[in-house]
Design a protein around this motif. Structure first.
Motif, PDB file in Angstrom:
ATOM      1  N   SER A  19      -8.772   5.188   3.176  1.00 20.72           N
ATOM      2  CA  SER A  19      -7.041   5.620   2.029  1.00 20.72           C
ATOM      3  C   SER A  19      -6.911   7.022   2.011  1.00 20.72           C
ATOM      4  O   SER A  19      -5.711   8.067   2.068  1.00 20.72           O
ATOM      5  CB  SER A  19      -6.921   4.746   0.923  1.00 20.72           C
ATOM      6  N   LEU A  25      -0.647   8.543   6.008  1.00 19.30           N
ATOM      7  CA  LEU A  25      -0.012   8.178   3.586  1.00 19.30           C
ATOM      8  C   LEU A  25       0.560   9.066   3.458  1.00 19.30           C
ATOM      9  O   LEU A  25      -0.458  10.693   3.711  1.00 19.30           O
ATOM     10  CB  LEU A  25      -0.778   7.676   3.589  1.00 19.30           C
ATOM     11  N   ASP A  29       1.606   7.840  -1.507  1.00 16.78           N
ATOM     12  CA  ASP A  29       1.196   6.275  -0.791  1.00 16.78           C
ATOM     13  C   ASP A  29       0.151   6.442  -1.832  1.00 16.78           C
ATOM     14  O   ASP A  29      -0.745   5.071  -2.149  1.00 16.78           O
ATOM     15  CB  ASP A  29       0.678   6.644   0.295  1.00 16.78           C
ATOM     16  N   LYS A  30      -1.130   7.506  -1.381  1.00 15.05           N
ATOM     17  CA  LYS A  30      -2.475   8.064  -1.931  1.00 15.05           C
ATOM     18  C   LYS A  30      -2.799   6.978  -3.942  1.00 15.05           C
ATOM     19  O   LYS A  30      -3.328   6.266  -3.948  1.00 15.05           O
ATOM     20  CB  LYS A  30      -3.128   8.789  -1.464  1.00 15.05           C
ATOM     21  N   HIS A  67       5.081   1.988   1.932  1.00  9.43           N
ATOM     22  CA  HIS A  67       4.591   3.245   2.737  1.00  9.43           C
ATOM     23  C   HIS A  67       3.253   2.392   2.712  1.00  9.43           C
ATOM     24  O   HIS A  67       2.352   1.751   4.250  1.00  9.43           O
ATOM     25  CB  HIS A  67       4.450   4.309   2.716  1.00  9.43           C
ATOM     26  N   LEU A  68       2.781   1.847   2.028  1.00  5.66           N
ATOM     27  CA  LEU A  68       1.865   0.814   1.794  1.00  5.66           C
ATOM     28  C   LEU A  68       1.758  -0.869   2.793  1.00  5.66           C
ATOM     29  O   LEU A  68       0.517  -0.800   3.489  1.00  5.66           O
ATOM     30  CB  LEU A  68       1.586   1.213   0.352  1.00  5.66           C
ATOM     31  N   ASN A  71       1.847   1.193   6.288  1.00  5.72           N
ATOM     32  CA  ASN A  71       0.458   0.892   6.846  1.00  5.72           C
ATOM     33  C   ASN A  71      -0.538  -0.329   7.024  1.00  5.72           C
ATOM     34  O   ASN A  71      -2.011   0.043   6.798  1.00  5.72           O
ATOM     35  CB  ASN A  71       0.073   2.096   6.319  1.00  5.72           C
ATOM     36  N   TYR A  73      -1.997  -1.190   3.458  1.00  7.86           N
ATOM     37  CA  TYR A  73      -2.757  -1.439   2.531  1.00  7.86           C
ATOM     38  C   TYR A  73      -2.347  -1.956   1.883  1.00  7.86           C
ATOM     39  O   TYR A  73      -3.042  -3.140   0.976  1.00  7.86           O
ATOM     40  CB  TYR A  73      -2.439   0.042   1.966  1.00  7.86           C
TER      41      TYR A  73
END
Length: 245
Positions: A19, A25, A29-30, A67-68, A71, A73
């Motif tokens: 990640s 990202l 987001d991270k 966003h997570l 993608n 996550y």
């Protein structure tokens, strides 16, 4: 050339580099993924509470969560019972992206876009003479039922982002109800689609910290119609704006 020297501490979180190196990202987001990963599995997530400790605000928190999801996550789904009624929420977090999660998120987005808008036909209302009444209509003080004049503020128009934000609060509220139902050995409280929508609109702008008390009060004291009782409890909660003044 500048080199970074790491200074290690005892209090740390172990997470994979996938990640961190994911170019799809944003940095926010991270950071959100690492923040959630550092919490225990039984930790109750509150978007508004997290926003109080971040500079991004509630909109930034919700954006990072979306966003997570997009993608792969984060998985955010809803749990239903055998009758198809909403029972709670289910969140899953992964340090590596999962394709099936991102596909599930895309299907949710497409389903919202395809949802048809029902237009109500305009009907002419005939003028009728209102008879004079000596005794005014008395309001029902029984909290186990709710009438249209009591919940008129539940029908106010909300934006898409506000609805999504308030839906998260409802999922937290349902978890509270399940928790207290188990503790007091009561049957779990379920909601129809209409009741769920009313709850979403009812919690808008209310003090989040008092939702737990409203859930406990509902489980303990309501018998005939806990859904209506809960709606009235939430309606009487103070607004966040009122508390700040």
């Amino acid at each position: 050339m500048v080199r970074i020297k790491k200074v290690y501490d005892k209090n740390y979180t172990v997470i994979g580099n996938t990640s961190i190196n994911d170019s799809g990202l944003y940095l926010a987001d991270k950071g959100m993924l690492e923040y959630l990963w550092s919490k225990p599995d039984d930790w109750d997530f509150y978007a508004r509470e997290v926003a109080k400790h971040q500079k991004d605000g509630i909109d930034g928190v919700n954006t990072a969560l979306r966003h997570l999801e997009e993608n792969g996550y984060l998985y955010r789904g809803r749990v239903r019972n055998e009758k198809g009624q909403l029972k709670g929420s289910k969140w899953l977090l992964s340090e590596t992206p999962k394709k099936e999660w991102s596909e599930y998120y895309q299907k949710k987005c497409e389903k919202r876009k395809k949802k048809p808008k029902v237009e109500k036909p305009i009907q002419a209302k005939p003028k009728q003479a209102k008879p004079k009444q000596e005794n005014p209509e008395l309001l029902n003080t029984n909290q186990t039922k709710y009438s249209s004049n009591k919940i008129k503020n539940f029908t106010k128009s909300l934006s898409k982002e506000e609805k999504e934000r308030d839906q998260e609060l409802i999922e937290i509220l349902i978890n509270y109800l399940n928790e207290f139902a188990t503790r007091w050995r009561r049957e779990p409280i379920t909601f129809s689609e209409k009741e769920y929508d009313k709850l979403v609109k009812a919690v808008h702008g209310k003090d989040v910290g008092l939702l737990r008390k409203a859930a406990e009060k509902t489980v303990i004291y309501s018998e005939q119609y806990p859904q209506g009782y809960l709606l009235n409890c939430i309606k009487n909660l103070p607004d966040m704006k009122e508390e700040s003044t």
